[in-house]
Design a protein around this motif. Structure first.
Motif, PDB file in Angstrom:
ATOM      1  N   ALA A  93       0.845  -1.204   0.000  1.00  0.00           N
ATOM      2  CA  ALA A  93       0.000   0.000   0.000  1.00  0.00           C
ATOM      3  C   ALA A  93       0.878   1.250   0.000  1.00  0.00           C
ATOM      4  CB  ALA A  93      -0.930  -0.013   1.215  1.00  0.00           C
ATOM      5  N   ASN A  94       1.956   1.230   0.779  1.00  0.00           N
ATOM      6  CA  ASN A  94       2.887   2.367   0.791  1.00  0.00           C
ATOM      7  C   ASN A  94       3.527   2.558  -0.578  1.00  0.00           C
ATOM      8  OD1 ASN A  94       2.414   2.977   3.467  1.00  0.00           O
ATOM      9  ND2 ASN A  94       4.144   1.790   4.221  1.00  0.00           N
ATOM     10  N   ARG A  95       3.915   1.468  -1.220  1.00  0.00           N
ATOM     11  CA  ARG A  95       4.526   1.569  -2.547  1.00  0.00           C
ATOM     12  C   ARG A  95       3.525   2.113  -3.561  1.00  0.00           C
ATOM     13  NH1 ARG A  95       7.562  -4.234  -2.808  1.00  0.00           N
ATOM     14  NH2 ARG A  95       9.134  -3.804  -1.218  1.00  0.00           N
ATOM     15  N   ALA A  96       2.291   1.632  -3.514  1.00  0.00           N
ATOM     16  CA  ALA A  96       1.264   2.102  -4.441  1.00  0.00           C
ATOM     17  C   ALA A  96       1.055   3.601  -4.276  1.00  0.00           C
ATOM     18  CB  ALA A  96      -0.037   1.341  -4.225  1.00  0.00           C
ATOM     19  N   SER A  97       0.994   4.073  -3.050  1.00  0.00           N
ATOM     20  CA  SER A  97       0.818   5.494  -2.760  1.00  0.00           C
ATOM     21  C   SER A  97       2.015   6.302  -3.264  1.00  0.00           C
ATOM     22  CB  SER A  97       0.633   5.692  -1.259  1.00  0.00           C
ATOM     23  OG  SER A  97       0.568   7.049  -0.941  1.00  0.00           O
ATOM     24  N   LEU A  98       3.211   5.802  -3.011  1.00  0.00           N
ATOM     25  CA  LEU A  98       4.430   6.469  -3.449  1.00  0.00           C
ATOM     26  C   LEU A  98       4.464   6.597  -4.962  1.00  0.00           C
ATOM     27  CD1 LEU A  98       7.318   7.489  -2.515  1.00  0.00           C
ATOM     28  CD2 LEU A  98       8.084   5.202  -3.141  1.00  0.00           C
ATOM     29  N   TYR A  99       4.150   5.520  -5.670  1.00  0.00           N
ATOM     30  CA  TYR A  99       4.157   5.541  -7.131  1.00  0.00           C
ATOM     31  C   TYR A  99       3.074   6.464  -7.682  1.00  0.00           C
ATOM     32  CZ  TYR A  99       7.648   1.978  -8.238  1.00  0.00           C
ATOM     33  OH  TYR A  99       8.826   1.304  -8.425  1.00  0.00           O
ATOM     34  N   ALA A 100       1.884   6.410  -7.093  1.00  0.00           N
ATOM     35  CA  ALA A 100       0.795   7.279  -7.555  1.00  0.00           C
ATOM     36  C   ALA A 100       1.173   8.747  -7.361  1.00  0.00           C
ATOM     37  CB  ALA A 100      -0.490   6.944  -6.815  1.00  0.00           C
ATOM     38  N   ASN A 101       1.774   9.055  -6.235  1.00  0.00           N
ATOM     39  CA  ASN A 101       2.205  10.416  -5.951  1.00  0.00           C
ATOM     40  C   ASN A 101       3.291  10.857  -6.936  1.00  0.00           C
ATOM     41  OD1 ASN A 101       2.380  12.862  -4.654  1.00  0.00           O
ATOM     42  ND2 ASN A 101       3.619  12.101  -2.958  1.00  0.00           N
ATOM     43  N   ALA A 102       4.263  10.008  -7.167  1.00  0.00           N
ATOM     44  CA  ALA A 102       5.343  10.326  -8.105  1.00  0.00           C
ATOM     45  C   ALA A 102       4.791  10.544  -9.509  1.00  0.00           C
ATOM     46  CB  ALA A 102       6.380   9.207  -8.110  1.00  0.00           C
ATOM     47  N   ARG A 103       3.833   9.724  -9.887  1.00  0.00           N
ATOM     48  CA  ARG A 103       3.249   9.858 -11.231  1.00  0.00           C
ATOM     49  C   ARG A 103       2.457  11.153 -11.355  1.00  0.00           C
ATOM     50  NH1 ARG A 103      -0.998   6.048 -14.458  1.00  0.00           N
ATOM     51  NH2 ARG A 103      -0.505   6.911 -16.503  1.00  0.00           N
ATOM     52  N   SER A 104       1.712  11.516 -10.326  1.00  0.00           N
ATOM     53  CA  SER A 104       0.923  12.751 -10.396  1.00  0.00           C
ATOM     54  C   SER A 104       1.821  13.988 -10.401  1.00  0.00           C
ATOM     55  CB  SER A 104      -0.081  12.818  -9.249  1.00  0.00           C
ATOM     56  OG  SER A 104       0.581  12.983  -8.017  1.00  0.00           O
ATOM     57  N   ARG A 115       3.531   0.181 -11.678  1.00  0.00           N
ATOM     58  CA  ARG A 115       3.623  -1.246 -11.345  1.00  0.00           C
ATOM     59  C   ARG A 115       2.430  -1.669 -10.486  1.00  0.00           C
ATOM     60  NH1 ARG A 115       7.990  -4.884 -11.044  1.00  0.00           N
ATOM     61  NH2 ARG A 115       9.453  -3.218 -11.495  1.00  0.00           N
ATOM     62  N   ASN A 116       2.020  -2.896 -10.646  1.00  0.00           N
ATOM     63  CA  ASN A 116       0.918  -3.455  -9.852  1.00  0.00           C
ATOM     64  C   ASN A 116       1.434  -3.741  -8.441  1.00  0.00           C
ATOM     65  OD1 ASN A 116      -1.117  -4.901  -8.651  1.00  0.00           O
ATOM     66  ND2 ASN A 116      -1.136  -6.546 -10.149  1.00  0.00           N
ATOM     67  N   TRP A 117       0.938  -2.986  -7.467  1.00  0.00           N
ATOM     68  CA  TRP A 117       1.346  -3.186  -6.083  1.00  0.00           C
ATOM     69  C   TRP A 117       0.237  -3.818  -5.252  1.00  0.00           C
ATOM     70  CZ3 TRP A 117       6.180  -3.496  -5.754  1.00  0.00           C
ATOM     71  CH2 TRP A 117       7.038  -2.638  -6.413  1.00  0.00           C
ATOM     72  N   GLN A 118      -0.739  -4.435  -5.899  1.00  0.00           N
ATOM     73  CA  GLN A 118      -1.763  -5.172  -5.161  1.00  0.00           C
ATOM     74  C   GLN A 118      -1.137  -6.458  -4.629  1.00  0.00           C
ATOM     75  OE1 GLN A 118      -4.952  -4.155  -4.487  1.00  0.00           O
ATOM     76  NE2 GLN A 118      -4.092  -2.258  -5.310  1.00  0.00           N
ATOM     77  N   PRO A 119      -1.521  -6.902  -3.436  1.00  0.00           N
ATOM     78  CA  PRO A 119      -0.955  -8.159  -2.923  1.00  0.00           C
ATOM     79  C   PRO A 119      -1.168  -9.298  -3.919  1.00  0.00           C
ATOM     80  CG  PRO A 119      -2.191  -7.043  -1.216  1.00  0.00           C
ATOM     81  CD  PRO A 119      -2.455  -6.293  -2.495  1.00  0.00           C
ATOM     82  N   ALA A 120      -0.151 -10.103  -4.072  1.00  0.00           N
ATOM     83  CA  ALA A 120      -0.248 -11.256  -4.980  1.00  0.00           C
ATOM     84  C   ALA A 120      -1.265 -12.239  -4.424  1.00  0.00           C
ATOM     85  CB  ALA A 120       1.117 -11.927  -5.118  1.00  0.00           C
TER      86      ALA A 120
END
Length: 140
Positions: A93-104, A115-120
């Motif tokens: 969840a932290n990685r997903a937030s970090l990537y979304a923030n960086a992308r925005s 990248r897909n950061w949903q739990p496998a």
């Protein structure tokens, strides 16, 4: 596996015997992949182990690294220990937030999705051939 006693023991333990030949592409890819990981570790002794104790100590150290430090791509770059303890969800969840923030903040740096950061999901070895121990006993 021709020995009836060995075959019976394996069935009771829920182990499915493999009748594949050496060097067959689907014979034992998981153990081969793990052995490759061992051999590519910087501390792999290229000249072998001097004693059985040395080998056991190295394997113990490798196992600790593999489970506690090594980030596994199949489970979204978390460690098996984190996954088993349920800590992977917070990390992902932290990685997903970090990537979304960086992308925005820098959309020009992103040509596609992050990248897909949903739990496998569930991870299996040969799921299409998995047979549980009770099914083996029932078939006998």
């Amino acid at each position: 596996m021709k020995g009836a006693t060995m075959k019976t023991t394996m069935e009771k333990l829920g182990i499915i015997a493999s009748y594949s030949r050496p060097r067959v592409s689907n014979d034992n890819p998981f153990s081969e992949a793990l052995f490759r990981t061992c051999k590519y570790r910087p501390d792999w002794p290229t000249k072998g182990f001097a004693t059985k104790d040395d080998a056991q100590a190295w394997v113990k150290s490798f196992t600790g690294w593999y489970n506690e430090e090594h980030l596994h791509s199949a489970i979204r770059f978390v460690t098996p220990a984190a996954r088993h303890a349920g800590h992977d969800r917070a990390t992902l969840a932290n990685r997903a937030s970090l990537y979304a923030n960086a992308r925005s903040q820098n959309p020009e740096r992103w040509s596609g999705k992050t990248r897909n950061w949903q739990p496998a999901g569930a991870v299996w070895l040969n799921p299409e051939t998995e047979i549980s121990a009770p099914e083996i006993r029932d078939a006998a």
